[in-house]
Design a protein around this motif. Structure first.
Motif, PDB file in Angstrom:
ATOM      1  N   LEU A   1       0.809  -1.214   0.000  1.00 18.78           N
ATOM      2  CA  LEU A   1       0.000   0.000   0.000  1.00 18.78           C
ATOM      3  C   LEU A   1       0.849   1.274   0.000  1.00 18.78           C
ATOM      4  CD1 LEU A   1      -2.794  -0.964   2.580  1.00 18.78           C
ATOM      5  CD2 LEU A   1      -2.911  -1.029   0.087  1.00 18.78           C
ATOM      6  N   TYR A   2       2.141   1.133   0.224  1.00 18.74           N
ATOM      7  CA  TYR A   2       2.998   2.305   0.228  1.00 18.74           C
ATOM      8  C   TYR A   2       3.003   2.985  -1.143  1.00 18.74           C
ATOM      9  CZ  TYR A   2       5.222   1.453   4.790  1.00 18.74           C
ATOM     10  OH  TYR A   2       5.479   1.314   6.121  1.00 18.74           O
ATOM     11  N   THR A   3       3.217   4.280  -1.119  1.00 22.47           N
ATOM     12  CA  THR A   3       3.321   5.041  -2.373  1.00 22.47           C
ATOM     13  C   THR A   3       4.701   4.799  -2.992  1.00 22.47           C
ATOM     14  OG1 THR A   3       4.258   6.983  -1.274  1.00 22.47           O
ATOM     15  CG2 THR A   3       1.854   6.854  -1.400  1.00 22.47           C
ATOM     16  N   PRO A   4       4.878   5.123  -4.282  1.00 23.62           N
ATOM     17  CA  PRO A   4       6.204   4.997  -4.897  1.00 23.62           C
ATOM     18  C   PRO A   4       7.277   5.750  -4.119  1.00 23.62           C
ATOM     19  CG  PRO A   4       4.562   5.319  -6.598  1.00 23.62           C
ATOM     20  CD  PRO A   4       3.847   5.481  -5.279  1.00 23.62           C
ATOM     21  N   HIS A   5       6.915   6.903  -3.562  1.00 21.33           N
ATOM     22  CA  HIS A   5       7.856   7.707  -2.774  1.00 21.33           C
ATOM     23  C   HIS A   5       8.350   6.919  -1.559  1.00 21.33           C
ATOM     24  CE1 HIS A   5       9.503  11.289  -0.755  1.00 21.33           C
ATOM     25  NE2 HIS A   5       8.866  10.882   0.327  1.00 21.33           N
ATOM     26  N   GLU A   6       7.440   6.270  -0.853  1.00 16.66           N
ATOM     27  CA  GLU A   6       7.797   5.520   0.353  1.00 16.66           C
ATOM     28  C   GLU A   6       8.572   4.248   0.004  1.00 16.66           C
ATOM     29  OE1 GLU A   6       4.078   6.471   3.307  1.00 16.66           O
ATOM     30  OE2 GLU A   6       3.639   5.509   1.398  1.00 16.66           O
ATOM     31  N   ILE A   7       8.130   3.557  -1.048  1.00 16.45           N
ATOM     32  CA  ILE A   7       8.808   2.330  -1.462  1.00 16.45           C
ATOM     33  C   ILE A   7      10.229   2.619  -1.932  1.00 16.45           C
ATOM     34  CG2 ILE A   7       8.813   0.460  -3.161  1.00 16.45           C
ATOM     35  CD1 ILE A   7       5.746   0.542  -3.079  1.00 16.45           C
ATOM     36  N   THR A   8      10.378   3.704  -2.701  1.00 15.85           N
ATOM     37  CA  THR A   8      11.699   4.065  -3.222  1.00 15.85           C
ATOM     38  C   THR A   8      12.693   4.277  -2.092  1.00 15.85           C
ATOM     39  OG1 THR A   8      10.738   5.088  -5.194  1.00 15.85           O
ATOM     40  CG2 THR A   8      12.981   5.718  -4.630  1.00 15.85           C
ATOM     41  N   TYR A   9      12.271   4.966  -1.027  1.00 19.91           N
ATOM     42  CA  TYR A   9      13.184   5.200   0.092  1.00 19.91           C
ATOM     43  C   TYR A   9      13.668   3.884   0.688  1.00 19.91           C
ATOM     44  CZ  TYR A   9      15.090   6.240   4.633  1.00 19.91           C
ATOM     45  OH  TYR A   9      15.927   6.273   5.711  1.00 19.91           O
ATOM     46  N   ILE A  10      12.739   2.956   0.924  1.00 20.24           N
ATOM     47  CA  ILE A  10      13.111   1.680   1.548  1.00 20.24           C
ATOM     48  C   ILE A  10      14.037   0.880   0.644  1.00 20.24           C
ATOM     49  CG2 ILE A  10      12.208  -0.551   2.313  1.00 20.24           C
ATOM     50  CD1 ILE A  10       9.730   0.925   3.335  1.00 20.24           C
ATOM     51  N   LEU A  11      13.735   0.830  -0.646  1.00 15.63           N
ATOM     52  CA  LEU A  11      14.576   0.062  -1.570  1.00 15.63           C
ATOM     53  C   LEU A  11      15.959   0.677  -1.733  1.00 15.63           C
ATOM     54  CD1 LEU A  11      12.026  -0.917  -4.378  1.00 15.63           C
ATOM     55  CD2 LEU A  11      12.578  -2.106  -2.249  1.00 15.63           C
ATOM     56  N   GLN A  12      16.019   2.008  -1.682  1.00 19.13           N
ATOM     57  CA  GLN A  12      17.325   2.677  -1.756  1.00 19.13           C
ATOM     58  C   GLN A  12      18.113   2.467  -0.472  1.00 19.13           C
ATOM     59  OE1 GLN A  12      16.165   6.727  -2.656  1.00 19.13           O
ATOM     60  NE2 GLN A  12      16.636   6.490  -4.840  1.00 19.13           N
ATOM     61  N   ASN A  13      17.479   2.755   0.659  1.00 20.43           N
ATOM     62  CA  ASN A  13      18.146   2.623   1.940  1.00 20.43           C
ATOM     63  C   ASN A  13      18.529   1.180   2.222  1.00 20.43           C
ATOM     64  OD1 ASN A  13      17.748   2.216   5.205  1.00 20.43           O
ATOM     65  ND2 ASN A  13      18.728   4.159   4.690  1.00 20.43           N
ATOM     66  N   GLY A  14      17.689   0.255   1.757  1.00 11.79           N
ATOM     67  CA  GLY A  14      17.925  -1.171   2.008  1.00 11.79           C
ATOM     68  C   GLY A  14      18.832  -1.844   1.006  1.00 11.79           C
ATOM     69  N   ASN A  15      19.387  -1.071   0.041  1.00 11.74           N
ATOM     70  CA  ASN A  15      20.327  -1.635  -0.944  1.00 11.74           C
ATOM     71  C   ASN A  15      19.766  -2.890  -1.623  1.00 11.74           C
ATOM     72  OD1 ASN A  15      22.497  -0.703   1.571  1.00 11.74           O
ATOM     73  ND2 ASN A  15      22.635   0.243  -0.448  1.00 11.74           N
ATOM     74  N   VAL A  16      18.513  -2.794  -2.045  1.00 14.13           N
ATOM     75  CA  VAL A  16      17.832  -3.946  -2.637  1.00 14.13           C
ATOM     76  C   VAL A  16      18.328  -4.207  -4.057  1.00 14.13           C
ATOM     77  CG1 VAL A  16      15.595  -4.805  -3.437  1.00 14.13           C
ATOM     78  CG2 VAL A  16      15.785  -3.691  -1.202  1.00 14.13           C
ATOM     79  N   LYS A  17      18.666  -5.484  -4.348  1.00 13.29           N
ATOM     80  CA  LYS A  17      19.133  -5.884  -5.673  1.00 13.29           C
ATOM     81  C   LYS A  17      18.032  -6.523  -6.505  1.00 13.29           C
ATOM     82  CE  LYS A  17      24.079  -6.638  -4.887  1.00 13.29           C
ATOM     83  NZ  LYS A  17      25.183  -7.628  -5.034  1.00 13.29           N
ATOM     84  N   LEU A  18      17.129  -7.232  -5.840  1.00 15.26           N
ATOM     85  CA  LEU A  18      16.039  -7.912  -6.545  1.00 15.26           C
ATOM     86  C   LEU A  18      14.726  -7.640  -5.837  1.00 15.26           C
ATOM     87  CD1 LEU A  18      15.843 -11.356  -8.186  1.00 15.26           C
ATOM     88  CD2 LEU A  18      14.226 -10.882  -6.353  1.00 15.26           C
ATOM     89  N   LEU A  19      13.688  -7.467  -6.624  1.00 17.54           N
ATOM     90  CA  LEU A  19      12.369  -7.165  -6.094  1.00 17.54           C
ATOM     91  C   LEU A  19      11.377  -8.202  -6.608  1.00 17.54           C
ATOM     92  CD1 LEU A  19      10.209  -5.351  -4.777  1.00 17.54           C
ATOM     93  CD2 LEU A  19      10.292  -3.909  -6.811  1.00 17.54           C
ATOM     94  N   LEU A  20      10.637  -8.809  -5.697  1.00 17.11           N
ATOM     95  CA  LEU A  20       9.576  -9.740  -6.053  1.00 17.11           C
ATOM     96  C   LEU A  20       8.245  -9.062  -5.745  1.00 17.11           C
ATOM     97  CD1 LEU A  20       9.010 -12.700  -6.991  1.00 17.11           C
ATOM     98  CD2 LEU A  20       8.874 -13.313  -4.571  1.00 17.11           C
ATOM     99  N   THR A  21       7.432  -8.846  -6.776  1.00 22.28           N
ATOM    100  CA  THR A  21       6.175  -8.134  -6.593  1.00 22.28           C
ATOM    101  C   THR A  21       5.101  -8.773  -7.461  1.00 22.28           C
ATOM    102  OG1 THR A  21       5.146  -5.946  -6.526  1.00 22.28           O
ATOM    103  CG2 THR A  21       6.670  -6.376  -8.343  1.00 22.28           C
ATOM    104  N   MET A  22       3.945  -8.125  -7.580  1.00 24.65           N
ATOM    105  CA  MET A  22       2.839  -8.725  -8.331  1.00 24.65           C
ATOM    106  C   MET A  22       2.402  -7.850  -9.490  1.00 24.65           C
ATOM    107  SD  MET A  22       0.052  -8.357  -5.275  1.00 24.65           S
ATOM    108  CE  MET A  22       0.057  -6.942  -4.176  1.00 24.65           C
ATOM    109  N   ASP A  23       1.713  -8.485 -10.428  1.00 23.57           N
ATOM    110  CA  ASP A  23       1.313  -7.801 -11.654  1.00 23.57           C
ATOM    111  C   ASP A  23       0.444  -6.569 -11.405  1.00 23.57           C
ATOM    112  OD1 ASP A  23      -0.934  -9.225 -10.813  1.00 23.57           O
ATOM    113  OD2 ASP A  23      -0.808 -10.696 -12.429  1.00 23.57           O
TER     114      ASP A  23
END
Length: 511
Positions: free
Chosen positions: A84-106
């Motif tokens: 439910l997070y917005t792109p703004h909120e998700i982007t921060y977590i993925l950047q801060n968390g040094n994420v290499k791969l993302l598993l999500t849904m269509d």
């Protein structure tokens, strides 16, 4: 032993046993283990290894379980994120968390399109197909189909060596600084808390646990997922909480345990959709996430002839620390006593333990306490002192060792079971060029327990409430958006400049 290894062991010992039921289809432990191992092998084939960060932005589904246990199997660090997070909120977590791969849904592909370009270190986005009519178009070469990835059986899986102190999960929780903090939970943290919770609640292979809470939240993750899977139980996956579907699932598949936040119990009680017969197989209802009003607890128990027991936990403790014992009558209003291997105590401002009846801060020690906050050593040092995790919750203990939460974490707002911290909303308000000051508090709400209310001082006398709400909507998840904006000439503060939230609450209550 870690959670993923334990799943492998369970599948070896009882392969035909049902691991989970989703959309009324049963999947055995053997089938689940095969999918987990296959996903782990494909992660290795794509070049991922121990220590890499993999995010899950998924709803309650088999994809979440396979993604979680498959990533843990290769020693990767999993970061569950609220869809439910917005792109703004998700982007921060993925950047801060040094994420290499993302598993999500269509269903989230459009949201992902807005994120991928901002994350150069993100190597792959694996899209899980949830609907036949939700075909996605790949705007980025980084996107891959989960179904096609799983069909690729080339290469063998080589299990890495993992240690119990290795980080397994990073759970991002909103912090008073306005930015989410990543609580690093080790394999030992997760395994011990799942085992101790299962032992304390007597969760066995005979239990069928309804997973109605969101799986990305640690409450569901430990109590409704890891604990039953550890002991060969069955998880009844509810994609999205609804009273009608909860009753149907419980009755059709003879559920034995339901875990939820007080808001869920209120919805079940008020819906008029269920009866005692629907919950006849339930042996235990678990409530957490917020204090359950005693009237609601008693009315629910009377209506459905079940026992509701409250517990307590927090992300930093994996999460369970207390629970009402099952071998004696539970105490309404209490969060219970220490679970196995976990110690709670109430201390004063100097860290000295207080006698029964006195109010102080609840602190926790045990194998479930996090390693620390990711990339936040100062926050870690101020939260874990001499091995004790300082929860920030005010509590008291009675003469029998039962704990009672007197007040929640300072200023935290609980909206429908989700934590909202005022500072996070205030940071968004402050970022508006015409807002000079802002303060946020929680107010009672009949539907969600609490709602967010904001007070702002604007430089534009013509600014409207709708304008502010629209601005918040572009930066915050829906449940974090204020339901009402109050315009003030000045925010009340003390002599040091600290906002007097108590004065704001008193003003609201006086209306």
């Amino acid at each position: 032993m870690n959670l993923s290894d334990q799943l492998c062991e369970t599948a070896r010992n009882q392969p035909e046993k049902t691991a989970y039921i989703f959309e009324d289809r049963e999947t055995s432990y053997e089938e689940l283990e095969r999918s987990v191992r296959q996903f782990a092998a494909q992660l290795q084939a794509l070049g991922y290894k121990k220590g890499d960060h993999i995010a899950l932005i998924l709803g309650n589904s088999p994809h979440f379980i396979i993604g979680l246990y498959g990533a843990l199997r290769i020693g990767a660090i999993v970061i569950p994120v609220n869809p439910l997070y917005t792109p703004h909120e998700i982007t921060y977590i993925l950047q801060n968390g040094n994420v290499k791969l993302l598993l999500t849904m269509d269903l989230l592909v459009k949201k992902m399109d807005a994120i991928i370009e901002k994350l150069p270190h993100l190597e792959h986005v694996i899209i899980c197909e949830t609907r036949s009519d939700a075909a996605f178009s790949r705007k980025s070469d980084k996107m891959k189909s989960f179904t096609k990835v799983m069909r690729n059986t080339s290469g063998e899986f080589i299990p890495p060596e993992t240690k119990k102190e290795d980080v397994a999960l990073i759970l991002y929780t909103s912090g008073t600084t306005g930015k989410p903090k990543g609580a690093m939970l080790t394999h030992k943290n997760l395994f011990s808390n799942a085992k101790d919770t299962a032992d304390y609640l007597q969760i066995s292979g005979h239990d069928r646990v309804i997973a109605a809470l969101p799986m990305f939240h640690v409450f569901c993750l430990t109590v409704s997922l890891n604990a039953p899977l550890m002991n060969g139980g069955t998880v009844l996956i509810l994609p999205k909480f609804s009273p009608q579907e909860s009753f149907r699932l419980a009755k059709k598949f003879k559920a034995t345990i339901f875990a939820g936040v007080p808001t869920m119990y209120n919805y079940l009680l008020q819906s008029g959709k269920g009866s005692k017969d629907d919950l006849a197989s339930i042996r235990l209802c678990i409530s957490g996430g917020a204090a359950m009003p005693i009237a609601l607890l008693e009315n629910f128990e009377k209506a459905f002839d079940v026992i509701v027991s409250e517990g307590y936990g927090l992300s930093e403790a994996s999460p369970v620390t207390c629970f009402n014992p099952l071998d004696r009558p539970r105490k309404p209003g209490s969060i219970g006593t220490n679970i196995m291997h976990v110690e709670n105590k109430v201390v004063d401002e100097f860290g000295e333990e207080l006698p029964p009846g006195e109010v102080g801060e609840l602190v926790v020690k045990g194998p479930n306490v996090m390693k620390g906050y990711y990339k936040m050593p100062e926050e870690t040092a101020s939260t874990i002192i001499d091995g004790w995790l300082h929860t920030g919750d005010m509590a008291r203990m009675d003469d029998e060792g039962y704990f009672y939460i007197v007040d929640r974490k300072k200023d935290m707002i609980l909206v429908g079971g989700y934590n909202v911290y005022p500072r996070e909303v205030e940071e968004v308000l402050f970022s508006h060029p015409q807002i000079a000051e802002a303060a946020v508090i929680g107010v009672p709400d009949s539907n969600s327990g609490e709602a967010v209310q904001a007070f702002v001082v604007s430089n534009d006398v013509e600014m409207t409430e709708d304008e502010v709400l629209m601005y918040c909507g572009s930066h915050l998840a829906k449940y974090k958006i204020p339901t009402h904006i109050v315009f003030l000439e000045e925010i009340p503060k003390n002599t040091t400049g600290k906002i007097l939230r108590r004065s704001l609450r008193e003003a609201v209550n006086a209306r």
